[in-house]
Design a protein around this motif. Structure first.
Motif, PDB file in Angstrom:
ATOM      1  N   ASP A  48       0.822  -1.212   0.000  1.00 36.62           N
ATOM      2  CA  ASP A  48       0.000   0.000   0.000  1.00 36.62           C
ATOM      3  C   ASP A  48       0.850   1.254   0.000  1.00 36.62           C
ATOM      4  N   GLN A  49       2.184   1.089  -0.194  1.00 39.04           N
ATOM      5  CA  GLN A  49       3.077   2.236  -0.105  1.00 39.04           C
ATOM      6  C   GLN A  49       3.666   2.568  -1.460  1.00 39.04           C
ATOM      7  N   ASN A  50       3.588   3.817  -1.869  1.00 36.29           N
ATOM      8  CA  ASN A  50       4.248   4.248  -3.091  1.00 36.29           C
ATOM      9  C   ASN A  50       5.753   4.231  -2.883  1.00 36.29           C
ATOM     10  N   TYR A  51       6.464   3.656  -3.838  1.00 42.40           N
ATOM     11  CA  TYR A  51       7.930   3.680  -3.783  1.00 42.40           C
ATOM     12  C   TYR A  51       8.389   4.992  -4.396  1.00 42.40           C
ATOM     13  N   SER A  52       8.761   5.920  -3.543  1.00 45.00           N
ATOM     14  CA  SER A  52       9.253   7.201  -4.043  1.00 45.00           C
ATOM     15  C   SER A  52      10.185   7.790  -2.995  1.00 45.00           C
ATOM     16  N   ALA A  53      11.164   8.534  -3.458  1.00 45.90           N
ATOM     17  CA  ALA A  53      12.134   9.106  -2.544  1.00 45.90           C
ATOM     18  C   ALA A  53      11.461  10.084  -1.604  1.00 45.90           C
ATOM     19  N   ARG A  54      11.893  10.094  -0.358  1.00 48.97           N
ATOM     20  CA  ARG A  54      11.314  11.020   0.596  1.00 48.97           C
ATOM     21  C   ARG A  54      11.684  12.457   0.238  1.00 48.97           C
ATOM     22  N   PHE A  55      12.837  12.622  -0.360  1.00 51.79           N
ATOM     23  CA  PHE A  55      13.269  13.931  -0.814  1.00 51.79           C
ATOM     24  C   PHE A  55      13.399  13.916  -2.335  1.00 51.79           C
ATOM     25  N   PHE A  56      13.383  15.104  -2.942  1.00 55.38           N
ATOM     26  CA  PHE A  56      13.602  15.247  -4.385  1.00 55.38           C
ATOM     27  C   PHE A  56      12.620  14.382  -5.179  1.00 55.38           C
ATOM     28  N   LYS A  57      11.340  14.554  -4.882  1.00 57.04           N
ATOM     29  CA  LYS A  57      10.325  13.725  -5.528  1.00 57.04           C
ATOM     30  C   LYS A  57      10.071  14.123  -6.966  1.00 57.04           C
ATOM     31  N   GLY A  58      10.496  15.288  -7.356  1.00 58.75           N
ATOM     32  CA  GLY A  58      10.295  15.701  -8.729  1.00 58.75           C
ATOM     33  C   GLY A  58       9.251  16.794  -8.859  1.00 58.75           C
ATOM     34  N   LYS A  59       9.018  17.215 -10.084  1.00 56.23           N
ATOM     35  CA  LYS A  59       8.109  18.320 -10.374  1.00 56.23           C
ATOM     36  C   LYS A  59       6.951  17.834 -11.225  1.00 56.23           C
ATOM     37  N   MET A  60       5.733  18.122 -10.751  1.00 59.62           N
ATOM     38  CA  MET A  60       4.532  17.746 -11.489  1.00 59.62           C
ATOM     39  C   MET A  60       4.399  18.585 -12.758  1.00 59.62           C
ATOM     40  N   CYS A  61       3.810  17.983 -13.783  1.00 58.34           N
ATOM     41  CA  CYS A  61       3.567  18.731 -15.020  1.00 58.34           C
ATOM     42  C   CYS A  61       2.324  18.211 -15.733  1.00 58.34           C
ATOM     43  N   ILE A  62       1.782  19.033 -16.626  1.00 58.35           N
ATOM     44  CA  ILE A  62       0.594  18.734 -17.436  1.00 58.35           C
ATOM     45  C   ILE A  62      -0.540  18.221 -16.539  1.00 58.35           C
ATOM     46  N   ASP A  63      -1.089  19.140 -15.754  1.00 62.95           N
ATOM     47  CA  ASP A  63      -2.232  18.837 -14.875  1.00 62.95           C
ATOM     48  C   ASP A  63      -1.942  17.695 -13.905  1.00 62.95           C
ATOM     49  N   ASN A  64      -0.702  17.652 -13.438  1.00 62.79           N
ATOM     50  CA  ASN A  64      -0.280  16.649 -12.453  1.00 62.79           C
ATOM     51  C   ASN A  64      -0.374  15.210 -12.951  1.00 62.79           C
ATOM     52  N   LYS A  65      -0.409  15.035 -14.254  1.00 60.40           N
ATOM     53  CA  LYS A  65      -0.468  13.676 -14.804  1.00 60.40           C
ATOM     54  C   LYS A  65       0.896  12.998 -14.810  1.00 60.40           C
ATOM     55  N   TYR A  66       1.966  13.807 -14.832  1.00 56.19           N
ATOM     56  CA  TYR A  66       3.319  13.262 -14.919  1.00 56.19           C
ATOM     57  C   TYR A  66       4.208  13.978 -13.909  1.00 56.19           C
ATOM     58  N   THR A  67       5.263  13.297 -13.509  1.00 53.05           N
ATOM     59  CA  THR A  67       6.260  13.886 -12.621  1.00 53.05           C
ATOM     60  C   THR A  67       7.622  13.789 -13.282  1.00 53.05           C
ATOM     61  N   CYS A  68       8.291  14.927 -13.400  1.00 50.88           N
ATOM     62  CA  CYS A  68       9.654  14.954 -13.921  1.00 50.88           C
ATOM     63  C   CYS A  68      10.596  14.648 -12.762  1.00 50.88           C
ATOM     64  N   VAL A  69      11.352  13.565 -12.872  1.00 50.72           N
ATOM     65  CA  VAL A  69      12.186  13.087 -11.776  1.00 50.72           C
ATOM     66  C   VAL A  69      13.642  12.975 -12.229  1.00 50.72           C
ATOM     67  N   THR A  70      14.524  12.768 -11.257  1.00 53.85           N
ATOM     68  CA  THR A  70      15.936  12.578 -11.613  1.00 53.85           C
ATOM     69  C   THR A  70      16.216  11.133 -11.991  1.00 53.85           C
ATOM     70  N   GLU A  71      15.402  10.199 -11.480  1.00 54.40           N
ATOM     71  CA  GLU A  71      15.603   8.794 -11.808  1.00 54.40           C
ATOM     72  C   GLU A  71      14.321   8.020 -11.546  1.00 54.40           C
ATOM     73  N   THR A  72      14.213   6.857 -12.156  1.00 55.46           N
ATOM     74  CA  THR A  72      13.096   5.956 -11.915  1.00 55.46           C
ATOM     75  C   THR A  72      13.547   4.529 -12.166  1.00 55.46           C
ATOM     76  N   LEU A  73      12.737   3.578 -11.764  1.00 57.77           N
ATOM     77  CA  LEU A  73      13.075   2.169 -11.945  1.00 57.77           C
ATOM     78  C   LEU A  73      12.992   1.768 -13.408  1.00 57.77           C
ATOM     79  N   SER A  74      13.797   0.785 -13.775  1.00 58.57           N
ATOM     80  CA  SER A  74      13.761   0.326 -15.168  1.00 58.57           C
ATOM     81  C   SER A  74      12.471  -0.417 -15.472  1.00 58.57           C
ATOM     82  N   SER A  75      11.946  -1.170 -14.510  1.00 58.59           N
ATOM     83  CA  SER A  75      10.738  -1.935 -14.756  1.00 58.59           C
ATOM     84  C   SER A  75       9.569  -0.998 -15.034  1.00 58.59           C
TER      85      SER A  75
END
Length: 299
Positions: A127-154
């Motif tokens: 039930d937990q989102n896997y996301s960094a506690r810090f530097f979560k990224g910036k929302m864009c296009i009506d919060n549909k996407y998040t610009c991040v520094t990294e993400t999982l390959s899967s």
């Protein structure tokens, strides 16, 4: 794959990396996406052959690491007219509409002027989102996407154009942080990395977490601790790796050393042997598989 609502026929090839897989579960994963894909590629890192229904299977007969397995899959797919690949793990549960959703997201971001390197899913562990506690990224296009520094390959969608410019994963990293390194290389070349906030899948992360201070300490097998400590030290010396990641994970490394000593009593000796070898090889910048080391370790 002809995706609904799109005029152009787009070929997206899922690449699944397997290691000692449960064949029944793997076939179930394949069946979820088989009807929307021209071809599915499975790269098997096990020491034995497997057959998977309706798939092109590469049996490597040894564990060459996730980086090399993904490289083999990407090279084959793009040389055989794929427009995109999507990377998947054998334990990733994916809905059939996620591939279409990621492609639409890729196209929407491009049409809005974003320089898309890759777009990935938001993985969920329980039930937990896997996301960094810090530097979560910036929302864009009506919060549909998040610009991040990294993400999982899967769950990451990568175009042939990007692969041609960026190239393969770093096979020397073998397993841990392969995906993050690829994202940072994308950003180094001026591309952006995104997560789709509406494309979520259940994904397994090691053996759980321990909450300590402001950090979540991931629990892994002792051999994974070798790669985690080694690859942190190797990547820490690369200029394109974000400073905030170096700092945050440097603290985590120290916390892991303390936490593991307190928590793990039964296998403390073997775990710390792997960690020490990881630290030594990290300082020596020694990459590749642990099995190829000159120093053996008793089980």
């Amino acid at each position: 794959m002809k995706l609904r609502g799109l005029k152009k026929k787009v070929k997206i090839v899922p690449i699944i990396v397997a290691y000692n897989p449960d064949i029944e579960k793997l076939n179930n994963t394949v069946s979820l996406i088989n009807d929307i894909s021209h071809e599915i590629v499975v790269v098997n890192n096990s020491s034995y052959k497997i057959e998977v229904n309706n798939c092109t299977v590469f049996n490597l007969m040894e564990n060459k690491g996730i980086a090399e397995a993904q490289n083999i899959g990407m090279k084959y797919a793009f040389e055989n007219s794929a427009d995109f690949i999507i990377q998947l793990d054998q334990d990733t549960l994916i809905d059939s509409d996620i591939i279409e959703s990621l492609l639409k997201g890729h196209n929407e971001l491009k049409s809005n002027g974003y320089n898309v390197g890759l777009i990935g899913i938001t993985p969920v562990c329980g039930d937990q989102n896997y996301s960094a506690r810090f530097f979560k990224g910036k929302m864009c296009i009506d919060n549909k996407y998040t610009c991040v520094t990294e993400t999982l390959s899967s769950g990451s969608l990568i175009s042939k154009n990007i692969y041609t410019k960026i190239g393969d994963n770093d096979p020397g990293l073998f397993i841990d942080l392969v995906d993050f390194d690829y994202c940072w290389r994308l950003k180094k070349e001026g591309y952006q990395v995104f997560r789709s906030n509406y494309s979520k899948v259940i994904h397994s992360f090691g053996e759980g977490y321990i909450n300590l201070l402001f950090f979540k300490i991931r629990i892994s097998t002792p051999i994974r601790n070798y790669y985690q400590f080694r690859n942190y030290l190797i990547l820490s010396r690369r200029k394109y790796v974000p400073v905030h990641w170096k700092m945050a994970n440097g603290i985590k490394i120290i916390l892991k050393l303390i936490t593991f000593w307190i928590v793990f009593k039964e296998n403390r000796s073997i775990r710390y042997k792997y960690i020490i070898h990881g630290i030594i090889d990290g300082f020596k910048n020694r990459t590749g598989s642990y099995d190829n080391r000159s120093t053996s370790i008793s089980k």
